[in-house]
Design an enzyme around this catalytic site. Sequence first.
Site, short mmCIF file in Angstrom:
data_model
loop_
_atom_site.label_atom_id
_atom_site.label_comp_id
_atom_site.label_asym_id
_atom_site.label_seq_id
_atom_site.Cartn_x
_atom_site.Cartn_y
_atom_site.Cartn_z
N GLY A 76 2.05 4.98 3.27
CA GLY A 76 3.18 3.94 2.97
C GLY A 76 4.03 4.44 2.02
O GLY A 76 5.36 4.13 2.05
N LYS A 136 -5.21 7.61 19.38
CA LYS A 136 -5.55 8.08 17.85
C LYS A 136 -7.15 8.16 17.70
O LYS A 136 -7.56 9.06 16.84
CB LYS A 136 -4.80 7.17 17.04
CG LYS A 136 -5.10 7.46 15.41
CD LYS A 136 -4.12 8.53 15.07
CE LYS A 136 -4.41 8.98 13.54
NZ LYS A 136 -4.04 8.15 12.52
N SER A 150 -9.10 11.24 5.79
CA SER A 150 -9.00 10.07 4.70
C SER A 150 -10.45 9.37 4.76
O SER A 150 -10.74 9.07 3.30
CB SER A 150 -8.02 8.78 5.32
OG SER A 150 -8.47 8.48 6.45
N GLY A 159 0.60 4.40 -0.76
CA GLY A 159 -0.13 5.64 -0.93
C GLY A 159 0.22 6.77 -0.02
O GLY A 159 1.42 7.04 0.35
N GLY A 213 0.72 -1.23 -0.15
CA GLY A 213 0.00 0.06 0.14
C GLY A 213 0.72 1.14 0.06
O GLY A 213 1.28 1.54 1.04
N ASN A 239 -5.48 2.41 10.12
CA ASN A 239 -6.26 3.16 11.47
C ASN A 239 -7.30 2.27 12.02
O ASN A 239 -7.67 1.16 11.47
CB ASN A 239 -7.14 4.15 10.54
CG ASN A 239 -6.55 5.41 10.54
OD1 ASN A 239 -5.84 6.00 11.12
ND2 ASN A 239 -6.69 6.04 9.11
#
Lengths: 320, 320
Positions: free
Chosen positions: A19, A197, A267, A16, A14, A109
């Site tokens: 990453g 988080k 996101s 994006g 990944g 996440n």
Amino acid sequence: MTTPAEPLRYAILGSGAVGGLYGAMLARSGCDVHFLLHSDFEHVRENGLRIDSVLGDFVLESPQVYDSVESMPKCDVVIIALKSTRNALLDEWLPRVVADDGVVLTLQNGLDVEADVRRTIPAGRVLGGCCFLCSNKVGPGHIHHLDYGRIAFGAYQEAGVDPLRANEVGRRIEADMQSAGIDANWSDDLAKTRWRKLMWNIPFNGLSVVLDASTDRIIGSQPGRDLANQLIAEVHAGAAACGVEIDEKAIRATMEHTETMVPYDSSMRLDFLAKRPMEVEAIFGNPLRAIGDRASEIAPSISMLYQQLAFFNEAICQDA
Amino acid sequence: MTTPAEPLRYAILGSGAVGGLYGAMLARSGCDVHFLLHSDFEHVRENGLRIDSVLGDFVLESPQVYDSVESMPKCDVVIIALKSTRNALLDEWLPRVVADDGVVLTLQNGLDVEADVRRTIPAGRVLGGCCFLCSNKVGPGHIHHLDYGRIAFGAYQEAGVDPLRANEVGRRIEADMQSAGIDANWSDDLAKTRWRKLMWNIPFNGLSVVLDASTDRIIGSQPGRDLANQLIAEVHAGAAACGVEIDEKAIRATMEHTETMVPYDSSMRLDFLAKRPMEVEAIFGNPLRAIGDRASEIAPSISMLYQQLAFFNEAICQDA
């Protein structure tokens, strides 16, 4: 005297906003990094990875890129930065790319995303981490890192498991990341890190979709602030119900942190606007299930937001 | 033998989906009806009021129309079918159009909208009603009545007030409406009637905006149904907290009623899509204030929906 260990070989699944950024920084500093790409594969092979970052812009000219897991070498560290909505892929991928004593670090996440890794990777070799950053993929192989950048990560905590290997490799990952200029921080309490988080993700990912607004608009309106405050307080209470005590000051700190943040589309909002499945289960469903039977009482606003997002996700998945 | 009373003279303030429909039906049946219009005034004076209705289509050819309250005659019954967001206008309008012993019947959505009438009209001469219908204004002087049509109305209940006049005229309004083919029903308990209506308005007006969906889409999805059910149950509990006991069967009946309803965009959703201020205070704020201090505990989902709608309304009003 001990002989220095062989350098770690990294795989990035990944490549994006998260990453791609961290992988490129590791590769730039000399680490052996292997990137799995899909739609961007040809573009990145020809043009490299372009990082526009508050930490400094650069292009990683010739990254080691792959368009399938089959062609990748076995790696000591496999970093997962895919959306958790695609975690069904991990069952096939991880056994092919993780070295015999390799570890997996998921930077996804939400809560309990490590459980998806544990389906194929043995106990004691799984790590999880949270990224505190504003970063978006803005084009093929092109990442825009707007603000912040800290990673906090640690071993996945399971009853009766002593994660010796995860701890040992984890500390080396931390060192590699710090050498690469990444603000990486070891966490001895991953559950606490994840709940902390969630105090941002639950209110601001969720509200940004349901209110159709960026963080600055939410924070700039009294009803928006009231909703965010209520949700943050419920995440705090939910964590406590799961045995995770977070300093109460974190409630106020989360709001203050968001006030000083650049205007940002979360996101989840970007996924929603692009009609991509949203990470509703990882960010909302798993925490509510962790709280358990008392979730609707301890976290009524989170429960409602979860159902509202599930409604939107259902429509997105039907259209897809 | 008593002499028959003079026929009632009606004023309709707000000749849209509700006022236009019922006013036209009353006028068609021979009642003396005077319509206040604004943007549609010229169109309706020339073309009449066009009603496409499940009860039968018709055009009211030459309605008595006015473009200002000043030019209207004093009326025995003033029916308010404006949006409650415009109730500040009533302070000037009502004293000009209500006859000396006239009554005011507000058909506005929500709770306690009668309090806005009471600022200028004495106690005992105020009525309120709820309309259970699907009707939209689809063009100038053009109303599309899709489904249902019942009105339930009664005297505004105030401590220490015996609404003799409201009751007497109210019964005559009921008879006029029934003669006009309107399913009008006298209510001895307006508060109960209003809360019962809120059991539909709160979930389906609110969710249709926040979920950006018509009623059939909300009902057709599991998260949508769960949200609606939760909100309906909270309205029921909120009513009880205000001393209004509603049969528990009404919770299930509200869902069933919506399942058999034609696909429908609620008035609040139409306002939202047209960027008009929504009736958030009448439908959400007033009931929550009536519940009082325990609102966030008794009605957490309503409280959250209220803040979400307030967020949207703030943006609409800033743009306006």
